[in-house]
Design a protein around this motif. Sequence first.
Motif, PDB file in Angstrom:
ATOM      1  N   PHE A 129      -8.855   8.236 -39.175  1.00  0.00           N
ATOM      2  CA  PHE A 129      -8.887   9.566 -38.584  1.00  0.00           C
ATOM      3  C   PHE A 129     -10.303  10.114 -38.564  1.00  0.00           C
ATOM      4  O   PHE A 129     -11.028  10.044 -39.568  1.00  0.00           O
ATOM      5  N   ASP A 130     -10.662  10.699 -37.434  1.00  0.00           N
ATOM      6  CA  ASP A 130     -11.808  11.586 -37.394  1.00  0.00           C
ATOM      7  C   ASP A 130     -11.435  12.816 -38.228  1.00  0.00           C
ATOM      8  O   ASP A 130     -10.247  13.086 -38.447  1.00  0.00           O
ATOM      9  N   LEU A 131     -12.431  13.559 -38.705  1.00  0.00           N
ATOM     10  CA  LEU A 131     -12.121  14.724 -39.551  1.00  0.00           C
ATOM     11  C   LEU A 131     -12.138  16.048 -38.761  1.00  0.00           C
ATOM     12  O   LEU A 131     -11.105  16.697 -38.608  1.00  0.00           O
ATOM     13  N   ASP A 132     -13.308  16.421 -38.259  1.00  0.00           N
ATOM     14  CA  ASP A 132     -13.459  17.748 -37.645  1.00  0.00           C
ATOM     15  C   ASP A 132     -12.732  17.836 -36.303  1.00  0.00           C
ATOM     16  O   ASP A 132     -12.923  16.999 -35.423  1.00  0.00           O
ATOM     17  N   ASP A 133     -11.917  18.837 -36.160  1.00  0.00           N
ATOM     18  CA  ASP A 133     -11.120  19.098 -34.952  1.00  0.00           C
ATOM     19  C   ASP A 133     -10.033  18.049 -34.712  1.00  0.00           C
ATOM     20  O   ASP A 133      -9.402  18.043 -33.660  1.00  0.00           O
ATOM     21  N   THR A 134      -9.856  17.158 -35.690  1.00  0.00           N
ATOM     22  CA  THR A 134      -8.732  16.214 -35.647  1.00  0.00           C
ATOM     23  C   THR A 134      -7.771  16.539 -36.796  1.00  0.00           C
ATOM     24  O   THR A 134      -6.582  16.760 -36.582  1.00  0.00           O
ATOM     25  N   LEU A 135      -8.301  16.591 -38.021  1.00  0.00           N
ATOM     26  CA  LEU A 135      -7.504  17.004 -39.186  1.00  0.00           C
ATOM     27  C   LEU A 135      -7.813  18.447 -39.557  1.00  0.00           C
ATOM     28  O   LEU A 135      -6.951  19.188 -40.019  1.00  0.00           O
ATOM     29  N   GLY A 142      -8.747  10.489 -32.924  1.00  0.00           N
ATOM     30  CA  GLY A 142      -9.863  11.431 -32.907  1.00  0.00           C
ATOM     31  C   GLY A 142      -9.845  12.314 -31.682  1.00  0.00           C
ATOM     32  O   GLY A 142      -9.082  12.067 -30.741  1.00  0.00           O
ATOM     33  N   ASP A 143     -10.683  13.347 -31.694  1.00  0.00           N
ATOM     34  CA  ASP A 143     -10.661  14.321 -30.588  1.00  0.00           C
ATOM     35  C   ASP A 143     -11.810  14.116 -29.601  1.00  0.00           C
ATOM     36  O   ASP A 143     -11.830  14.764 -28.550  1.00  0.00           O
ATOM     37  N   ASN A 144     -12.770  13.251 -29.940  1.00  0.00           N
ATOM     38  CA  ASN A 144     -13.935  13.118 -29.077  1.00  0.00           C
ATOM     39  C   ASN A 144     -13.818  11.857 -28.204  1.00  0.00           C
ATOM     40  O   ASN A 144     -13.762  10.740 -28.721  1.00  0.00           O
ATOM     41  N   ALA A 193     -17.165   9.419 -28.766  1.00  0.00           N
ATOM     42  CA  ALA A 193     -17.375   8.931 -30.138  1.00  0.00           C
ATOM     43  C   ALA A 193     -16.132   8.227 -30.676  1.00  0.00           C
ATOM     44  O   ALA A 193     -16.220   7.134 -31.242  1.00  0.00           O
ATOM     45  N   ASP A 194     -14.983   8.872 -30.506  1.00  0.00           N
ATOM     46  CA  ASP A 194     -13.766   8.362 -31.144  1.00  0.00           C
ATOM     47  C   ASP A 194     -13.023   7.349 -30.270  1.00  0.00           C
ATOM     48  O   ASP A 194     -12.684   6.257 -30.727  1.00  0.00           O
ATOM     49  N   ILE A 195     -12.761   7.722 -29.036  1.00  0.00           N
ATOM     50  CA  ILE A 195     -11.881   6.890 -28.201  1.00  0.00           C
ATOM     51  C   ILE A 195     -12.644   5.677 -27.650  1.00  0.00           C
ATOM     52  O   ILE A 195     -12.273   4.532 -27.920  1.00  0.00           O
TER      53      ILE A 195
HETATM   54 MG   LIG Z   1     -13.989  15.538 -34.173  1.00  0.00          MG
END
Ligand SMILES: [Mg+2]
Length: 252
Positions: A7-13, A194-196, A199-201
Motif C-alpha cells: 500500500f501507498d500511504l498518503d491519500d491511500t490509507l 495506490g492513488d498516484n 508513481a503507484d500504478i
Molecule cells: Mg499517495
Amino acid sequence: MLKAILFDLDDTLLDWRGFNQEWPSFEQQFLRRTFDYIGQVASPLADFDAFVTEFRYRTREAWQSGRGNLIAPNLGTILLETAEVLGAARGVLTAEGCLTAYEWGAVPGTVIFPGVPETLTTIRQHGIETAIVTNASQPMWLRDQELKQHGIFDYFPKCRVSAADAGYLKPHPAIFEHTLKQLGIKPDEAVFVGDNPIADIAGAQAFGMQAVLRVSTPVPPMLSGLIVPDAAINGLPELLPILDGWYPGWRN
Ligand SMILES: [Mg+2]
C-alpha cells in the motif's frame, strides 16, 4: 499465488483532506525544534529565518531533481546539510539527531480512511502479508511514530519502506525491488494499491505487479488511457471482492 499487498500511504490509507493549514507555517514548529537541537549539540546558529530559508531552498531543489532522476530526497540529509552550510561544526551533528529533534508525528486533521483497519485485518487473517511503500522524504522510523499514533502500525509488522530508505522514489524500480526483497516474494505474488497513477500504478505495473488505483483525486485527463490500472476502488473495502475475483480461494 497472492502473498502480499503493498500500500501507498498518503491519500491511500491516510486521508489528508482535513489538513487545512499552510505547510510552510505548519512546518515551522518542527524546524524550530531541530534548530534548537543544533544550538545545543553543535553551535548556536545566528538566525532561525535563515535556517528556514536555506532548508526550504534545499528541499525544493531535492524534490525538483528527484522528479527528474527519481533519487529520493532525504529529510535528515537536508536538515544536516542546512545546519552545516549555516556554520554548524561538521562531524558533530547526525541526521538521526536532527530528525529526532524534528519530532514528526500524526498531523492534525489527517485521519485513516474508513474501512482501512477492517480491510487490513481481513487480509492478514488469511495469511497475506501487508506492507507500506511511500514516497516520503522522512526515513520510515520517523513516519512509524505517525502510524502508531493513527493506530495502524501493527498492520505492517514486516515491511514499511519510505523512498528515503530505499534511495529512490516510485515509480523507480529500485524501491519496488527493495520492498519485495524485504518480503522475500516475486512481483507476480504481490498486488499494489495506490492513488498516484504514475508513481503507484505505472511503477508497480512496470515492475510486474497488478496495480489497483485508489481513486482519491481526479486522474489528469492526459493520463487517461495511457495508464490503465488493473482495477479501481473508491475505498479500501472494495479491494476484497477484487481479490476474490483475481485469486479465487485466497481466503481459504
Ligand atoms: Mg499517495
